[in-house]
Design an enzyme around this catalytic site. Structure first.
Site, short mmCIF file in Angstrom:
data_model
loop_
_atom_site.label_atom_id
_atom_site.label_comp_id
_atom_site.label_asym_id
_atom_site.label_seq_id
_atom_site.Cartn_x
_atom_site.Cartn_y
_atom_site.Cartn_z
N ASP A 158 0.82 -1.21 0.00
CA ASP A 158 0.00 0.00 0.00
C ASP A 158 0.86 1.27 0.00
O ASP A 158 2.04 1.25 0.34
CB ASP A 158 -0.94 0.00 1.22
CG ASP A 158 -0.17 0.06 2.53
OD1 ASP A 158 0.85 -0.66 2.64
OD2 ASP A 158 -0.56 0.81 3.43
N GLU A 159 0.24 2.36 -0.38
CA GLU A 159 0.79 3.71 -0.24
C GLU A 159 2.17 3.88 -0.89
O GLU A 159 3.03 4.59 -0.37
CB GLU A 159 0.84 4.11 1.24
CG GLU A 159 -0.54 4.13 1.88
CD GLU A 159 -0.51 4.36 3.38
OE1 GLU A 159 -1.46 4.98 3.88
OE2 GLU A 159 0.44 3.91 4.04
#
Length: 204
Positions: A158-159
């Site tokens: 993620d991210e």
């Protein structure tokens, strides 16, 4: 889920947490072992991951810690007695500045970086264009798999900010070589590479 990367928790705390889980008939513990502010698991082939990556700050502000392989074996055995499965999370390709601080060649620019003293989403990211990054991931995961007998390894994903990749000749060349149309596809390529490798480990 216990985030022991951002805020290290001693082994006795993790055991007590599992005791409470068992009381409530919870049987899966996600152990978040890697993030920007700390690398918390001993990897024999890359000792600087814990020598450097497990600690942040200087002097009186120095903070950190990690679990040795014996610590992990003890926690896994304790969990099994309580019918709890531990799922280790080894975050990549983002949330990995602790690894880049230990081994700068894992990044796109080979730049020396600190282990962050504050929790935020760093722009630093594992280089997805260098062969050495893929070798590093295979080496690390090979040791992780030996320690955790459960069904799953969590690899995050993620991210991920692509700022570093956008300026990286290695990542650009990797996209060209693999026929990838975006850096999102480059991340997917890296994820599938690791997925395929983990599948060779014959996990249940």
């Amino acid at each position: 889920m216990l985030d022991v990367s951002r805020y290290f928790l001693p082994k006795r705390y993790v055991k007590r947490y599992m005791d409470l889980m068992a009381m409530h008939k919870l049987n899966v513990l996600q152990l978040h072992l890697v993030d920007d502010p700390g690398w918390r698991i001993q990897i024999d082939k890359y000792p600087k991951l814990t020598e450097i990556g497990a600690f942040r700050g200087e002097g009186a502000e120095r903070y950190g810690g990690y679990y040795s392989k014996d610590d992990i074996r003890e926690l896994v055995s304790y969990a099994q007695a309580l019918h709890i499965e531990i799922v280790p999370e080894i975050e990549l390709p983002a949330h990995s500045q602790s690894a880049l601080a230990a081994y700068p060649w894992l990044g796109c620019s080979d730049k020396e970086l600190p282990v962050p003293t504050k929790c935020y989403i760093s722009q630093e990211i594992l280089c997805a264009g260098k062969k050495s990054s893929y070798r590093f991931l295979k080496d690390v995961m090979s040791e992780v798999v030996e320690l955790f007998p459960g069904r799953f390894i969590h690899i995050g994903g993620d991210e991920a900010k692509y700022t570093r990749w956008e300026a990286c000749p290695h990542c650009k060349q990797k996209c060209k070589d693999e026929g990838l149309k975006s850096f999102f596809e480059l991340q997917s390529h890296l994820t599938h590479y690791l997925e395929d490798f983990l599948m060779t480990k014959n996990r249940r």
